[in-house]
Design a protein around this motif. Structure first.
Motif, PDB file in Angstrom:
ATOM      1  N   ALA A 202      44.466  36.279  53.063  1.00  0.00           N
ATOM      2  CA  ALA A 202      44.963  36.873  52.012  1.00  0.00           C
ATOM      3  C   ALA A 202      43.976  36.469  50.764  1.00  0.00           C
ATOM      4  CB  ALA A 202      46.401  36.225  51.797  1.00  0.00           C
ATOM      5  N   ALA A 203      43.049  37.174  50.601  1.00  0.00           N
ATOM      6  CA  ALA A 203      41.950  36.991  49.861  1.00  0.00           C
ATOM      7  C   ALA A 203      42.367  36.879  48.345  1.00  0.00           C
ATOM      8  CB  ALA A 203      40.784  37.953  49.954  1.00  0.00           C
ATOM      9  N   ILE A 204      41.562  36.127  47.466  1.00  0.00           N
ATOM     10  CA  ILE A 204      41.920  36.246  46.243  1.00  0.00           C
ATOM     11  C   ILE A 204      41.157  37.369  45.282  1.00  0.00           C
ATOM     12  CG2 ILE A 204      41.397  34.684  44.110  1.00  0.00           C
ATOM     13  CD1 ILE A 204      41.648  32.373  45.657  1.00  0.00           C
ATOM     14  N   ILE A 205      41.810  38.040  44.571  1.00  0.00           N
ATOM     15  CA  ILE A 205      41.117  39.208  43.790  1.00  0.00           C
ATOM     16  C   ILE A 205      39.734  38.663  42.973  1.00  0.00           C
ATOM     17  CG2 ILE A 205      41.610  41.139  42.149  1.00  0.00           C
ATOM     18  CD1 ILE A 205      44.438  40.991  43.009  1.00  0.00           C
ATOM     19  N   ASN A 206      38.969  39.605  43.071  1.00  0.00           N
ATOM     20  CA  ASN A 206      37.441  39.291  42.338  1.00  0.00           C
ATOM     21  C   ASN A 206      37.909  39.747  40.705  1.00  0.00           C
ATOM     22  OD1 ASN A 206      34.947  38.465  41.662  1.00  0.00           O
ATOM     23  ND2 ASN A 206      34.115  40.537  42.311  1.00  0.00           N
ATOM     24  N   TYR A 207      38.489  38.528  40.108  1.00  0.00           N
ATOM     25  CA  TYR A 207      38.680  39.160  38.623  1.00  0.00           C
ATOM     26  C   TYR A 207      37.561  39.913  37.952  1.00  0.00           C
ATOM     27  CZ  TYR A 207      40.409  38.381  33.865  1.00  0.00           C
ATOM     28  OH  TYR A 207      40.807  38.644  32.483  1.00  0.00           O
ATOM     29  N   PRO A 208      37.619  40.781  37.085  1.00  0.00           N
ATOM     30  CA  PRO A 208      38.905  41.298  36.636  1.00  0.00           C
ATOM     31  C   PRO A 208      39.241  42.551  37.547  1.00  0.00           C
ATOM     32  CG  PRO A 208      37.059  41.999  35.394  1.00  0.00           C
ATOM     33  CD  PRO A 208      36.209  41.161  36.081  1.00  0.00           C
TER      34      PRO A 208
END
Length: 513
Positions: free
Chosen positions: A443-449
């Motif tokens: 469950a990857a972390i979204i590459n903000y923004p």
């Protein structure tokens, strides 16, 4: 009397306000020319060499390796030569003499920094990272030079689900660079000038491990010091220990910053655990930028995750056929999946947006979802400087073969630490192939923004029902993490199913694209 000119650390782009000084490439008393690299600095984007806008004699270096320097503050002082011809300056061109002398008074330093920023906004022509004067001659003009196009790299590898050798950067840590790679990084050896001996990456490796390059004989052409020479010195049991060996930098001996921190902290005790502290590693550069970006993503984005197992047998077989027919030009599996992703984003554009909150005229917050005319597809790449995400601009307009070429080129660029801010900060959607590390799902972390990221797990032989019968198939897992503010689960599931269907029936879907 010739006035000493002060070069201020230039605006590094993308709103960056500071940089870490890695290494001086010149020393006081050296004669330098216009556009000659004078220092290596590391920003949150990449490692770059700073060229000098002045020719003359180095009067003073304003900083030590390991120090954090602010944009607009003095970097180097240069005294012009008495005869302009000696410095390579054309007599028919005006020489810039407007920069004030270095003054120890803080008020004058602040005024100089503010003047620099004002000129920079007005397009003064002060040298920027990656810029320089045309043709490499010693001509200082008041017009901003044209930015050079980043060079394309031909020797790189791309990601593959079945053949990790294509972008498995993890494996690259265990092997040496090729002679071709080293040839691209190395410059002509200059006696007494460490900066002209080896590449920035090899210098950084030597600094981190306390290897003295001043007395090392390289194994490359004309005695050039290669990465394998530094690795051999690191692994050699003979000589001083890493903790006590100094680093030579630009004719000066400088104790490594990390070593000093380790020696100091080794004598301290952690109050919470009662254990001795062995090292303290400053969070800087790319690692600092990644940490801030990930923390902001988790703090601001209400994310959700959906996943699906996919039978990738047909895609694997398609690529095997193409590789058999043309071993050197067959696109990698990641390129095919990138093609399916860009097609899916056209059908589900909500995932190719940005969620923006602005302060309105009444003092409250107005929110909007910004959509884009095109897809800049980012892909996660692990390098020795940390995880970076270069992006393929207008990826929706490229074929699988052209996507494959861009993946290879950008992978080489980020490995060398030469990616531009535009290449690292312009993505609208990210593709993460963590399967090369032997991981099934994440469950990857979204590459903000951005508002979504698609992860691809490793491909395994698994039992699978085909036409009512059990068979062994090539199965992978797709995981989509998305910002629940921009769309609901139905949109996310529709996009994920579209990509999964394309992987399971690539021939029919590719013919419709």
């Amino acid at each position: 009397m010739t006035e000493t000119r002060v070069f201020l650390l230039p605006d590094l782009g993308e709103g960056l306000t500071e940089a870490e000084l890695l290494n001086w490439l010149v020393a006081p008393g050296d004669e330098i020319r216009v556009d000659q690299p004078i220092a290596e600095v590391e920003t949150a984007k990449s490692v770059v060499e700073v060229p000098s806008p002045y020719a003359g004699t180095v009067a003073e270096l304003h900083g030590e390796p390991g120090q954090i320097l602010d944009v607009g503050k003095p970097l180097i002082s240069v005294t012009p030569l008495a005869d302009p011809k000696e410095a390579g300056t054309r007599l028919d061109e005006p020489v810039e003499t407007e920069t004030p002398l270095v003054d120890s008074v803080e008020a004058k330093e602040a005024a100089a920094a503010e003047t620099y920023r004002t000129e920079e906004r007005a397009g003064s022509g002060n040298v920027l990272i990656g810029y320089g004067t045309p043709g490499g001659t010693a001509i200082v003009r008041r017009t901003r030079p044209r930015r050079a196009t980043p060079p394309a790299s031909t020797g790189s590898s791309t990601s593959s689900l079945v053949e990790p050798v294509e972008t498995n950067l993890k494996g690259s840590e265990d092997k040496l660079t090729t002679p071709a790679d080293d040839a691209l990084l190395l410059r002509t050896r200059v006696p007494g000038k460490l900066g002209g001996v080896i590449s920035p990456l090899v210098r950084r490796m030597a600094k981190e491990h306390g290897v003295d390059l001043g007395h090392m004989q390289g194994s490359g052409e004309s005695g050039l010091i290669m990465r394998r020479d530094v690795e051999a010195a690191i692994n050699s049991p003979v000589g001083e220990s890493v903790e006590t060996q100094p680093t030579v930098s630009a004719n000066r001996v400088v104790e490594p910053v990390e070593t000093q921190a380790a020696e100091t902290s080794a004598q301290s005790i952690d109050a919470r655990t009662g254990l001795g502290i062995t090292t303290r590693t400053p969070v800087r550069g790319v690692r600092k930028a990644v940490a801030a970006n990930m923390a902001r993503s988790r703090a601001e984005i209400p994310e959700a995750t959906v996943w699906v197992d996919v039978d990738a047998t047909a895609l694997v077989e398609l690529r095997a056929e193409l590789k058999k027919a043309d071993p050197h030009n067959a696109p990698g599996l990641l390129a095919f999946i990138a093609r399916f992703v860009t097609a899916g984003l056209k059908n589900y554009p909500e995932l190719n947006t940005r969620f923006v909150g602005n302060e309105d005229s009444a003092g409250g917050e107005s929110q909007e979802i910004v959509a884009f005319d095109g897809v800049n597809l980012g892909f996660a790449a692990q390098t020795d400087r940390g995880l970076v995400v270069p992006s393929i601009r207008n990826a929706d307009q490229l074929s699988a073969r052209k996507l494959d070429a861009e993946i290879k080129r950008l992978t080489a660029v980020v490995r060398e630490g030469k990616a531009t801010p535009a290449e690292l900060g312009s993505g609208t959607f990210t593709l993460n192939n963590y399967g090369v590390f032997g991981v099934d799902g994440s469950a990857a972390i979204i590459n903000y923004p951005e508002v979504a990221i698609l992860g691809i797990g490793r491909i395994l032989d698994k039992p699978w029902a085909v036409n009512g019968e059990l068979a062994i198939r090539k199965v992978t897992e797709l995981t989509l993490t998305f910002d629940h503010r921009v769309c609901d689960g139905g949109t996310a599931a529709g996009f994920l199913r579209y990509v999964a269907d394309a992987i399971e029936a690539p021939t029919s879907l590719l013919s419709d694209m």
